[in-house]
Design an enzyme around this catalytic site. Structure first.
Site, short mmCIF file in Angstrom:
data_model
loop_
_atom_site.label_atom_id
_atom_site.label_comp_id
_atom_site.label_asym_id
_atom_site.label_seq_id
_atom_site.Cartn_x
_atom_site.Cartn_y
_atom_site.Cartn_z
N GLY A 1 4.46 2.11 -11.08
CA GLY A 1 3.53 3.23 -11.13
C GLY A 1 3.46 3.93 -12.48
N GLU B 1 11.43 -5.90 -9.37
CA GLU B 1 10.62 -4.73 -9.69
C GLU B 1 11.48 -3.73 -10.48
OE1 GLU B 1 7.03 -4.22 -6.84
OE2 GLU B 1 8.72 -3.12 -6.03
N GLY C 1 1.41 -2.64 -6.33
CA GLY C 1 1.27 -1.35 -5.67
C GLY C 1 -0.14 -0.81 -5.84
N GLY C 2 -0.30 0.12 -6.78
CA GLY C 2 -1.57 0.83 -6.97
C GLY C 2 -2.81 -0.05 -7.00
N TRP D 1 0.82 -1.22 0.00
CA TRP D 1 0.00 0.00 0.00
C TRP D 1 0.85 1.27 0.00
CZ3 TRP D 1 -4.77 -0.67 3.79
CH2 TRP D 1 -5.59 -1.71 3.31
N LYS D 2 2.15 1.12 0.25
CA LYS D 2 3.04 2.29 0.35
C LYS D 2 2.45 3.27 1.39
CE LYS D 2 4.51 1.23 -4.29
NZ LYS D 2 5.07 1.66 -5.55
#
Ligand code: 13P
Length: 254
Positions: free
Chosen positions: A176, A170, A236-237, A14-15
């Protein structure tokens, strides 16, 4: 494509996103995942540290795991603002991300620091997800394999096993951005990482899961999971939206 014996792992990072209302996302995940599906794929959510306790409570009794995004290498001490592996484990975390490229870029984390943190994770009984990846410039210069192999060689502790270590490839330029390497490029890097792991830890390399991360979405998840030596995803997103994360998990289940 993961080999027999390596359970796929889909991990959400989720950062620095999520206030308490985001617990609803974990509840939606829990409601959306059948026990049959969770028998075929490991699911992990790494929320900000502030939400770890509530997320652990929200998944209690299910096979969904909660993890941290970073740790300090030492177990305790005068390190204002830092969190140790023991503290994460104490909250019920099972995994921790180590050496994410955002930590390397914005917090000057080095490969030696990554190694120390991976040892810290193991000391506390956490599974460390060690991140490696090249920048756009490094790829353009044809240095991708050299970079990721060096990051792996220094970062991975001696005696690492499939139980205490996961690798995440990654590419920095894919994070992103909506860009991903071609399946052939991912296959080349993952094969090279597997070979390097073999040099480092011998036959145990076959038990270590290697995730791909960088713009993984429901629309490309199936194609990415079909790549040889891809044992899951670090997302991520798309892990912030229950429907998207569920779509990705379904694509990776074996
Ligand atoms: P995105 O999925 O948003 O590209 O982020 C990938 C990532 O950095 C996961 O750790």
């Amino acid at each position: 494509m993961t080999m027999a014996g390596r359970r796929p792992l889909v991990a959400g990072n989720w950062k620095m996103n999520g206030l308490r209302g985001a617990i609803a996302m974990v509840e939606a995940l829990r409601n959306g995942l059948s026990t049959d599906l969770l028998d075929r794929v490991d699911v992990l959510v790494c929320p900000p540290s502030t939400l770890i306790s509530s997320c652990v409570a929200a998944v209690y009794g299910s096979r969904i795991a909660i993890g941290g995004q970073n740790l300090h290498a030492k177990p305790n001490g005068a390190f204002t603002g830092s969190i140790s592996a023991e503290m994460l484990a104490d909250l019920g975390a099972k995994y921790v991300i180590v050496g994410h490229s955002e930590r390397r870029a914005y917090h000057h984390e080095t490969d030696d620091g990554v190694h120390a943190k991976a040892l810290g994770a193991r000391r506390a009984g956490l599974c460390g997800i060690i991140c490696v990846g090249e920048t756009k410039e490094e790829r353009e210069e044809g240095r991708t394999l050299d970079i990721v192999r060096a990051q792996l060689a220094i970062g991975v502790p001696k005696g690492a096993t499939g139980a205490d270590t996961v690798i995440a490839y990654e590419p920095v330029w894919a994070i992103g951005t909506g860009l991903t390497p071609t399946p052939a490029d991912i296959a080349e890097v993952h094969a090279s990482l597997r070979e390097m792991l073999g040099q480092l830890i011998g036959a145990e390399a076959q038990n270590v899961r290697i995730l791909y991360g960088g713009s993984v979405k429901p629309g490309n998840a199936r194609e990415l999971m079909a790549v040889e030596n891809v044992d899951g995803a670090l997302v991520g997103g798309a892990s912030l939206v229950a429907e998207d994360f569920l779509g990705i998990i379904n694509a990776y289940a074996r």
